[in-house]
Design an enzyme around this catalytic site. Structure first.
Site, PDB file in Angstrom:
ATOM      1  N   PHE A  51       0.814  -1.221   0.000  1.00 23.13           N
ATOM      2  CA  PHE A  51       0.000   0.000   0.000  1.00 23.13           C
ATOM      3  C   PHE A  51       0.850   1.275   0.000  1.00 23.13           C
ATOM      4  O   PHE A  51       0.321   2.374   0.121  1.00 23.13           O
ATOM      5  CB  PHE A  51      -0.947  -0.001   1.204  1.00 23.13           C
ATOM      6  N   ARG A  79      -1.921   5.634  21.165  1.00 21.00           N
ATOM      7  CA  ARG A  79      -2.519   4.594  20.317  1.00 21.00           C
ATOM      8  C   ARG A  79      -3.873   4.152  20.871  1.00 21.00           C
ATOM      9  O   ARG A  79      -4.786   3.847  20.111  1.00 21.00           O
ATOM     10  CB  ARG A  79      -1.557   3.421  20.136  1.00 21.00           C
ATOM     11  N   THR A  85      -5.826   0.834  13.414  1.00 15.93           N
ATOM     12  CA  THR A  85      -5.493   1.362  12.081  1.00 15.93           C
ATOM     13  C   THR A  85      -6.719   1.381  11.166  1.00 15.93           C
ATOM     14  O   THR A  85      -6.946   2.349  10.442  1.00 15.93           O
ATOM     15  CB  THR A  85      -4.388   0.486  11.431  1.00 15.93           C
ATOM     16  N   ARG A  96     -10.078   7.611  15.628  1.00 14.90           N
ATOM     17  CA  ARG A  96     -10.342   6.985  14.326  1.00 14.90           C
ATOM     18  C   ARG A  96     -11.792   6.508  14.223  1.00 14.90           C
ATOM     19  O   ARG A  96     -12.393   6.569  13.148  1.00 14.90           O
ATOM     20  CB  ARG A  96      -9.346   5.847  14.072  1.00 14.90           C
ATOM     21  N   ASN A 106      -7.243   7.421   7.549  1.00 13.62           N
ATOM     22  CA  ASN A 106      -7.587   7.063   8.933  1.00 13.62           C
ATOM     23  C   ASN A 106      -7.273   8.168   9.951  1.00 13.62           C
ATOM     24  O   ASN A 106      -7.006   7.898  11.119  1.00 13.62           O
ATOM     25  CB  ASN A 106      -6.975   5.710   9.311  1.00 13.62           C
ATOM     26  N   HIS A 109      -1.957   9.887  12.598  1.00 12.41           N
ATOM     27  CA  HIS A 109      -0.791   9.011  12.715  1.00 12.41           C
ATOM     28  C   HIS A 109      -0.253   9.126  14.123  1.00 12.41           C
ATOM     29  O   HIS A 109      -0.199  10.220  14.676  1.00 12.41           O
ATOM     30  CB  HIS A 109       0.307   9.433  11.733  1.00 12.41           C
TER      31      HIS A 109
HETATM   32  P1  ATP Z   1       0.120   5.179  11.584  1.00 12.42           P
HETATM   33  O1  ATP Z   1       1.554   4.733  11.428  1.00 12.42           O
HETATM   34  O2  ATP Z   1      -0.355   6.061  10.456  1.00 12.42           O
HETATM   35  O3  ATP Z   1      -0.185   5.731  12.941  1.00 12.42           O
HETATM   36  P2  ATP Z   1      -0.600   2.516  12.145  1.00 12.42           P
HETATM   37  O4  ATP Z   1       0.656   2.464  12.952  1.00 12.42           O
HETATM   38  O5  ATP Z   1      -1.893   2.212  12.846  1.00 12.42           O
HETATM   39  O6  ATP Z   1      -0.795   3.906  11.463  1.00 12.42           O
HETATM   40  P3  ATP Z   1       0.887   1.160  10.094  1.00 12.42           P
HETATM   41  O7  ATP Z   1       0.919  -0.313   9.989  1.00 12.42           O
HETATM   42  O8  ATP Z   1       2.065   1.887  10.651  1.00 12.42           O
HETATM   43  O9  ATP Z   1      -0.443   1.555  10.902  1.00 12.42           O
HETATM   44  O10 ATP Z   1       0.557   1.722   8.643  1.00 12.42           O
HETATM   45  C1  ATP Z   1       0.821   3.079   8.313  1.00 12.42           C
HETATM   46  C2  ATP Z   1      -0.337   3.631   7.528  1.00 12.42           C
HETATM   47  O11 ATP Z   1      -0.410   2.943   6.280  1.00 12.42           O
HETATM   48  C3  ATP Z   1      -1.713   3.425   8.165  1.00 12.42           C
HETATM   49  O12 ATP Z   1      -2.081   4.450   9.060  1.00 12.42           O
HETATM   50  C4  ATP Z   1      -2.620   3.422   6.973  1.00 12.42           C
HETATM   51  O13 ATP Z   1      -2.937   4.762   6.605  1.00 12.42           O
HETATM   52  C5  ATP Z   1      -1.768   2.792   5.911  1.00 12.42           C
HETATM   53  N1  ATP Z   1      -2.092   1.369   5.808  1.00 12.42           N
HETATM   54  C6  ATP Z   1      -1.758   0.389   6.680  1.00 12.42           C
HETATM   55  N2  ATP Z   1      -2.228  -0.793   6.281  1.00 12.42           N
HETATM   56  C7  ATP Z   1      -2.877  -0.545   5.118  1.00 12.42           C
HETATM   57  C8  ATP Z   1      -3.581  -1.364   4.197  1.00 12.42           C
HETATM   58  N3  ATP Z   1      -3.712  -2.676   4.378  1.00 12.42           N
HETATM   59  N4  ATP Z   1      -4.128  -0.749   3.114  1.00 12.42           N
HETATM   60  C9  ATP Z   1      -3.998   0.568   2.925  1.00 12.42           C
HETATM   61  N5  ATP Z   1      -3.339   1.397   3.748  1.00 12.42           N
HETATM   62  C10 ATP Z   1      -2.794   0.850   4.838  1.00 12.42           C
HETATM   63 MG    MG Z   2       2.564   3.052  12.251  1.00 12.16          MG
END
Ligand code: ATP
Ligand code: MG
Length: 131
Positions: A51, A79, A85, A96, A106, A109
């Protein structure tokens, strides 16, 4: 960060209210738009994920609010405040749950460790922009 979807949908004030009510101190804050290069640097850890292209396209689509927040146990408590997420899985009352529409749009961050919080804070702010 308050992401472009939440900024565009008028949720900056409500989200900052929730953050302050949650006991976080705002140490630094700015309103800016990322470009492909800066978003690519910020999200470098996700470069190999499927993604990634969509993530950079979305994160450069409009202005964001970047902030450094301070609190005891800040990473984990933030968090909890923002929720999962995928907003459809985020607990009722979380940021969220209230303000996000999809897993990419979402709303916010949050840093995932103290170490990454320091790196991400240094990405956006100089020592003269912290209070
Ligand atoms: P963030 O880092 O933004 O706080 P997070 O830690 O909850 O979010 P991560 O796994 O770090 O999630 O992913 C970073 C960002 O990438 C997510 O906030 C989301 O916007 C995007 N993302 C994550 N998984 C997906 C997915 N399966 N499809 C599309 N976008 C995704
Ligand atoms: Mg993250």
């Amino acid at each position: 960060m308050i992401k472009p979807d939440a900024v565009a949908n008028g949720h900056i004030g409500a989200i900052l209210n929730d953050i302050i009510a949650g006991g976080f101190k705002i140490v630094a804050m700015k309103y800016i738009q990322l470009n492909e290069e800066t978003a690519g640097n910020f999200y470098g850890v996700h470069r190999e994920r499927p993604f990634y292209g969509e993530l950079v396209r979305f994160m450069t689509s409009g202005p964001i609010v970047a902030a450094i927040l301070e609190k005891e146990n800040a990473v984990e408590d933030f968090r909890t405040l923002i929720g999962a997420t995928d907003p459809s899985k985020a607990v009722e009352g979380t940021i969220r749950n209230k303000y996000a529409k999809s897993i990419d749009a979402n709303a916010v961050h949050g840093s995932d460790s103290d170490e990454n919080a320091a790196i991400e804070g240094n990405f956006f702010f100089s020592m003269f922009e912290r209070f």
